[in-house]
Write a protein that holds these residues in place. Structure first.
Motif, PDB file in Angstrom:
ATOM      1  N   PHE A 187       0.845  -1.185   0.000  1.00  0.00           N
ATOM      2  CA  PHE A 187       0.000   0.000   0.000  1.00  0.00           C
ATOM      3  C   PHE A 187       0.890   1.248   0.000  1.00  0.00           C
ATOM      4  O   PHE A 187       1.991   1.248   0.560  1.00  0.00           O
ATOM      5  N   GLU A 188       0.413   2.310  -0.604  1.00  0.00           N
ATOM      6  CA  GLU A 188       1.188   3.536  -0.688  1.00  0.00           C
ATOM      7  C   GLU A 188       0.441   4.688  -0.033  1.00  0.00           C
ATOM      8  O   GLU A 188      -0.785   4.792  -0.137  1.00  0.00           O
ATOM      9  N   VAL A 189       1.196   5.542   0.640  1.00  0.00           N
ATOM     10  CA  VAL A 189       0.613   6.722   1.267  1.00  0.00           C
ATOM     11  C   VAL A 189       0.250   7.727   0.174  1.00  0.00           C
ATOM     12  O   VAL A 189       0.702   7.619  -0.970  1.00  0.00           O
ATOM     13  N   THR A 190      -0.554   8.717   0.531  1.00  0.00           N
ATOM     14  CA  THR A 190      -0.904   9.737  -0.454  1.00  0.00           C
ATOM     15  C   THR A 190       0.271  10.679  -0.688  1.00  0.00           C
ATOM     16  O   THR A 190       1.188  10.792   0.137  1.00  0.00           O
ATOM     17  N   THR A 229      -8.248  11.798   3.559  1.00  0.00           N
ATOM     18  CA  THR A 229      -8.449  10.539   2.844  1.00  0.00           C
ATOM     19  C   THR A 229      -9.596   9.737   3.457  1.00  0.00           C
ATOM     20  O   THR A 229     -10.363   9.089   2.745  1.00  0.00           O
ATOM     21  N   GLU A 266      -9.311   2.193  -2.599  1.00  0.00           N
ATOM     22  CA  GLU A 266      -8.044   2.902  -2.734  1.00  0.00           C
ATOM     23  C   GLU A 266      -7.792   3.767  -1.498  1.00  0.00           C
ATOM     24  O   GLU A 266      -6.682   3.788  -0.954  1.00  0.00           O
ATOM     25  N   GLN A 277      -6.786   1.579   1.481  1.00  0.00           N
ATOM     26  CA  GLN A 277      -5.398   1.143   1.400  1.00  0.00           C
ATOM     27  C   GLN A 277      -4.442   2.281   1.770  1.00  0.00           C
ATOM     28  O   GLN A 277      -3.446   2.069   2.462  1.00  0.00           O
ATOM     29  N   GLN A 278      -4.743   3.474   1.325  1.00  0.00           N
ATOM     30  CA  GLN A 278      -3.899   4.626   1.643  1.00  0.00           C
ATOM     31  C   GLN A 278      -3.945   4.942   3.136  1.00  0.00           C
ATOM     32  O   GLN A 278      -2.917   5.239   3.750  1.00  0.00           O
ATOM     33  N   MET A 320      -0.811   4.866   5.797  1.00  0.00           N
ATOM     34  CA  MET A 320      -0.444   6.036   6.602  1.00  0.00           C
ATOM     35  C   MET A 320      -0.418   5.708   8.097  1.00  0.00           C
ATOM     36  O   MET A 320       0.488   6.146   8.817  1.00  0.00           O
TER      37      MET A 320
END
Length: 489
Positions: A363-366, A389, A407, A410-411, A415
């Motif tokens: 997962f990726e941060v914003t 988010t 989405e 996941q973000q 985080m």
């Protein structure tokens, strides 16, 4: 996107470039284990834990060293007091307790507090008493280079000569002529009252167990010397970041830097210091009764909430505790957790009691969160990005836009993982915290069912769930951020 940190020595924010590509060496000062952990200790540990996690998020391999000062004047004083006639002890201090037993017992208390609040164990956690040989070597080097001298009396003390090091005072931007010697320091044996002890000769009042042989006579190390010797052993003579509380800048870090650089070491490339914790704007003081300890916080809220509160301010800023602080943090954490619980249930059909696993490394941060964290660990802005988010995810859930909601979920999970909120031990706060955590999960599940009913326009079921919660004393409030709950006053 570059990472920038504020460097205390340079008094400026500058780009962070590690000394060795892809690797970071971080040392931050741990506790002098003379008593129970206080909130300042824990805030510092959380700040540097967040730093470590973010560096790892950016792809660095981080070696973390956090020392334990297990020999110190105050440790010896408190141990000696426990042997005094008429000493009855209390919940923190026991009668007839040897100094090393006292130090070890409180070291375990610190470890427990760190574990409970999700502060990961460092790569190395050396004790001062285990590195006497390295300290002797450093003292010998300083004497040989003309920066230290045995005491001018017969005390077996060894002092660092601050006048011999022209850069003394550069970390805290002071002129040595404007400094004063420690008010309680014995000036005998010193060339200058500002000189500080590298080695403290054994005193008749000290226990024999608190003394080690040395070329200058039996004794024990000075506080500042310990860190220099230990960081060099584990990270080398040049490393990336040295951290600690703002109160350690002088004299501890100033002296530490001076003796290390005087020995020929490049030492720390960055100096990072976290701010203090206050109580309604005032310095905490036991004498006026305006203190709160980590254990007291954990009686009022879950570890996840306590970590959120202690980590929410910018690390260099003052963090002010107020009686309603933990309630505000609880509401913030509930908004995050309720959204994630709703999304898991409605998108992935995963309930709060279901056994499932998620690899959050994918997962990726914003972008907004990353930008804030890269800017000197700006956690307040990062949290704003997190909560934005959550709002976006709740809006998507309400509109049935499940791809967008997934989405966002996941973000959000990425985080919270980066901030260490997922590693707290929810049972660590005792029975009350465990019950509170269980209630959080159960109510979140009910609210998730209610949200699904509302989406299906099953108003009868939605109202029935709300009525059931109300009968249990739980008030539900609907908002653009999703449903929030609280206990009826």
């Amino acid at each position: 996107m570059s990472i920038r940190f504020y460097d205390t020595k340079q008094a400026a924010t500058r780009d962070f470039v590690p000394l060795n590509e892809g690797k970071v060496g971080l040392y931050y000062c741990g506790a002098t284990v003379q008593g129970m952990p206080h909130v300042g200790h824990v805030r510092s540990a959380i700040a540097f834990d967040i730093l470590t996690r973010w560096l790892e998020n950016r792809g660095f391999e981080v070696t973390v060293v956090r020392n334990v000062t297990d020999i110190d004047d105050k440790i010896l004083e408190k141990s000696a007091a426990s042997f005094a006639e008429g000493f009855e002890g209390d919940e923190d201090y026991f009668a007839n307790e040897a100094w090393f037993a006292l130090a070890y017992r409180f070291e375990q208390e610190f470890a427990s507090a760190y574990d409970t609040l999700g502060v990961r164990r460092p790569t190395y956690e050396p004790r001062a008493t285990g590195h006497i040989t390295e300290m002797h070597q450093l003292i010998a080097t300083l004497i040989e280079r003309g920066h230290a001298y045995p005491a001018l009396d017969d005390s077996s003390d060894v002092y660092f000569d601050v006048r011999s090091f022209p850069a003394y005072g550069s970390l805290t931007h002071q002129n040595v002529d404007d400094m004063q010697g420690a008010p309680d320091a014995d000036p005998r044996g010193k060339r200058d009252p500002r000189d500080f002890a590298l080695w403290k000769g054994h005193k008749a009042t000290d226990p024999e167990t608190a003394s080690w042989p040395s070329p200058w006579g039996a004794g024990r190390p000075g506080w500042h010397l310990e860190c220099s010797a230990m960081v060099t052993k584990y990270l080398g003579t040049a490393f990336d970041i040295h951290g600690g509380g703002l109160d350690l800048r002088f004299p501890h870090h100033e002296n530490e830097m001076a003796q290390s650089m005087a020995a020929g070491h490049d030492f720390a490339n960055f100096w990072m210091h976290n701010g203090m914790v206050t109580y309604q704007g005032e310095k905490m003081s036991k004498s006026i009764g305006n203190t709160i300890s980590p254990s007291q916080m954990l009686e009022l809220a879950t570890p996840r909430v306590v970590r959120y509160f202690l980590g929410q301010a910018h690390y260099r800023s003052q963090l002010d505790y107020r009686p309603d602080s933990l309630a505000e943090a609880t509401a913030a954490v509930e908004r995050i957790d309720t959204f994630v619980a709703n999304a898991l249930l409605r998108i992935h059909n995963v309930g709060p009691n279901d056994d499932f696993s998620i690899d959050m490394h994918h997962f990726e941060v914003t972008e907004a969160f990353a930008s804030a964290m890269n800017d000197d660990l700006n956690v307040p802005q990062a949290l704003a990005a997190l909560h934005e988010t959550v709002r976006r995810g709740n809006t998507a859930l309400a509109a049935g836009e499940m791809v967008t909601a997934d989405e966002a979920m996941q973000q959000v999970m990425a985080m919270t993982y980066a901030l260490g909120l997922d590693d707290t031990i929810e049972a660590g706060g005792g029975a009350d915290s465990a019950l509170s955590s269980a209630l959080d999960v159960l109510v979140a599940a009910q609210l998730a069912d209610r949200a699904a009913a509302r989406e299906a326009k099953d108003w009868a079921r939605s109202d029935a769930i709300r009525d059931t919660l109300a009968a249990a004393g739980i008030v539900v409030e609907d908002s653009a951020d999703g449903a929030r709950w609280s206990l009826k006053a």
